[in-house]
Design a protein around this motif. Sequence first.
Motif, PDB file in Angstrom:
ATOM      1  N   UNK A   5       0.844  -1.187   0.000  1.00  0.00           N
ATOM      2  CA  UNK A   5       0.000   0.000   0.000  1.00  0.00           C
ATOM      3  C   UNK A   5       0.880   1.237   0.000  1.00  0.00           C
ATOM      4  N   UNK A   6       0.586   2.153  -0.914  1.00  0.00           N
ATOM      5  CA  UNK A   6       1.283   3.434  -0.973  1.00  0.00           C
ATOM      6  C   UNK A   6       0.272   4.547  -0.727  1.00  0.00           C
ATOM      7  N   UNK A   7       0.716   5.584  -0.045  1.00  0.00           N
ATOM      8  CA  UNK A   7      -0.178   6.677   0.309  1.00  0.00           C
ATOM      9  C   UNK A   7       0.323   8.006  -0.254  1.00  0.00           C
ATOM     10  N   UNK A   8      -0.605   8.812  -0.740  1.00  0.00           N
ATOM     11  CA  UNK A   8      -0.328  10.228  -0.972  1.00  0.00           C
ATOM     12  C   UNK A   8      -0.563  10.963   0.336  1.00  0.00           C
ATOM     13  N   UNK A   9      -1.712  10.705   0.929  1.00  0.00           N
ATOM     14  CA  UNK A   9      -2.063  11.124   2.291  1.00  0.00           C
ATOM     15  C   UNK A   9      -2.832   9.943   2.874  1.00  0.00           C
ATOM     16  N   UNK A  10      -3.186   9.980   4.179  1.00  0.00           N
ATOM     17  CA  UNK A  10      -4.012   8.897   4.721  1.00  0.00           C
ATOM     18  C   UNK A  10      -5.348   8.735   3.996  1.00  0.00           C
ATOM     19  N   UNK A  11      -5.776   9.763   3.262  1.00  0.00           N
ATOM     20  CA  UNK A  11      -7.075   9.714   2.585  1.00  0.00           C
ATOM     21  C   UNK A  11      -7.005   9.209   1.145  1.00  0.00           C
ATOM     22  N   UNK A  12      -5.796   9.058   0.596  1.00  0.00           N
ATOM     23  CA  UNK A  12      -5.649   8.599  -0.788  1.00  0.00           C
ATOM     24  C   UNK A  12      -4.573   7.523  -0.835  1.00  0.00           C
ATOM     25  N   UNK A 128       1.995  10.412  -8.362  1.00  0.00           N
ATOM     26  CA  UNK A 128       2.318  11.027  -7.078  1.00  0.00           C
ATOM     27  C   UNK A 128       2.619  10.020  -5.970  1.00  0.00           C
ATOM     28  N   UNK A 129       2.298   8.751  -6.163  1.00  0.00           N
ATOM     29  CA  UNK A 129       2.504   7.781  -5.096  1.00  0.00           C
ATOM     30  C   UNK A 129       3.978   7.509  -4.815  1.00  0.00           C
ATOM     31  N   UNK A 130       4.850   7.844  -5.757  1.00  0.00           N
ATOM     32  CA  UNK A 130       6.280   7.618  -5.555  1.00  0.00           C
ATOM     33  C   UNK A 130       7.040   8.897  -5.188  1.00  0.00           C
ATOM     34  N   UNK A 131       6.326  10.006  -4.996  1.00  0.00           N
ATOM     35  CA  UNK A 131       7.000  11.273  -4.728  1.00  0.00           C
ATOM     36  C   UNK A 131       7.451  11.426  -3.278  1.00  0.00           C
ATOM     37  N   UNK A 132       6.709  10.818  -2.344  1.00  0.00           N
ATOM     38  CA  UNK A 132       7.075  10.937  -0.940  1.00  0.00           C
ATOM     39  C   UNK A 132       7.028  12.374  -0.459  1.00  0.00           C
ATOM     40  N   UNK A 133       8.153  12.840   0.101  1.00  0.00           N
ATOM     41  CA  UNK A 133       8.206  14.192   0.673  1.00  0.00           C
ATOM     42  C   UNK A 133       8.175  15.290  -0.387  1.00  0.00           C
ATOM     43  N   UNK A 134       8.338  14.916  -1.649  1.00  0.00           N
ATOM     44  CA  UNK A 134       8.321  15.913  -2.722  1.00  0.00           C
ATOM     45  C   UNK A 134       6.903  16.250  -3.180  1.00  0.00           C
ATOM     46  N   UNK A 135       5.909  15.652  -2.536  1.00  0.00           N
ATOM     47  CA  UNK A 135       4.515  15.860  -2.928  1.00  0.00           C
ATOM     48  C   UNK A 135       4.077  17.295  -2.665  1.00  0.00           C
ATOM     49  N   UNK A 136       3.465  17.962  -3.638  1.00  0.00           N
ATOM     50  CA  UNK A 136       2.913  19.304  -3.387  1.00  0.00           C
ATOM     51  C   UNK A 136       1.923  19.247  -2.221  1.00  0.00           C
ATOM     52  N   UNK A 137       2.050  20.140  -1.241  1.00  0.00           N
ATOM     53  CA  UNK A 137       1.303  20.015   0.019  1.00  0.00           C
ATOM     54  C   UNK A 137      -0.212  20.087  -0.129  1.00  0.00           C
ATOM     55  N   UNK A 138      -0.709  20.826  -1.109  1.00  0.00           N
ATOM     56  CA  UNK A 138      -2.156  20.985  -1.232  1.00  0.00           C
ATOM     57  C   UNK A 138      -2.783  20.026  -2.247  1.00  0.00           C
ATOM     58  N   UNK A 139      -1.987  19.082  -2.765  1.00  0.00           N
ATOM     59  CA  UNK A 139      -2.490  18.230  -3.839  1.00  0.00           C
ATOM     60  C   UNK A 139      -3.703  17.407  -3.416  1.00  0.00           C
TER      61      UNK A 139
END
Length: 271
Positions: A5-12, A128-139
């Motif tokens: 399981x990969x997360x963008x946030x806990x909601x996605x 975006x699932x492989x970006x980790x900490x590089x994810x845009x904060x408001x995505x």
Amino acid sequence: MEFETKYITPDIKLALFEGKLFKTEVMFEHHMLVWFISGETKIIQADATHIFGAGDIFLIPRNQLATIINYPRDGKPHKTVAMHLTKERLKEFYTRHTAVGKLQPLQKVYRFSKHPLLESCLASLIPYFDLGDDLPPDLAAIKIEEAISILRSIDKAMDGLLADFEEPGKIDLTDFMERHYMFNMTLDRFGYLTGRSLATFRRDFKKTFNTTPQKWLTEKRLELAHYQIAEKKRKPTDVYFEVGFENLSHFSYAFKSHFGYPPNALFKDRD
């Protein structure tokens, strides 16, 4: 590894299952929007059974009991993107948008078969699932709001579900239990869904059915299993988890204790 399981946030999240079969009983706290990339899922509710495969998109309302069985299919793993539409995000959304129509929870799974707008929205999450900490904060907030807006444009009655934030009220116990006994949920959950504390649920149950919840649930599940095997000609291995038992050995033991013969005995007279 069977699960990943990969997360963008806990909601996605992006979920991957490579085993033969995975079954769970669920009651989602939030609405769940799911896009199937590969594999197959069977969702069993009190009044309907749904089967979803590659390309399908569906929405499961919150506080709905369901048995979910996941399988690989066509040599590909069970792979999905899932988005939680939480009450917090929905409340924030509806401070800026007016709900249309009557606010009424709708008790069904919504199917949006390969809808281009929803598919585009959910497919755009994959990189975006492989970006980790590089994810845009408001995505996450932007993509969830996009999904909500698309759902509202597809179904004009969707506000009746998404803008309803009420918790379950006290409802008729007999009707609810007769429709949902096959779901292997805790008594706490049954109490919550009928608008009762655990103590009140136990007391009302005893008054209504003149027995304990555990005994009544076991007997109802065994009777349903007997019907499915004897009348519908289904195998015990295909039935036990759909009627609320966690494993085959416990089911077989309970079945024999209740009826006096094992479930396989019902096959003797078959051609």
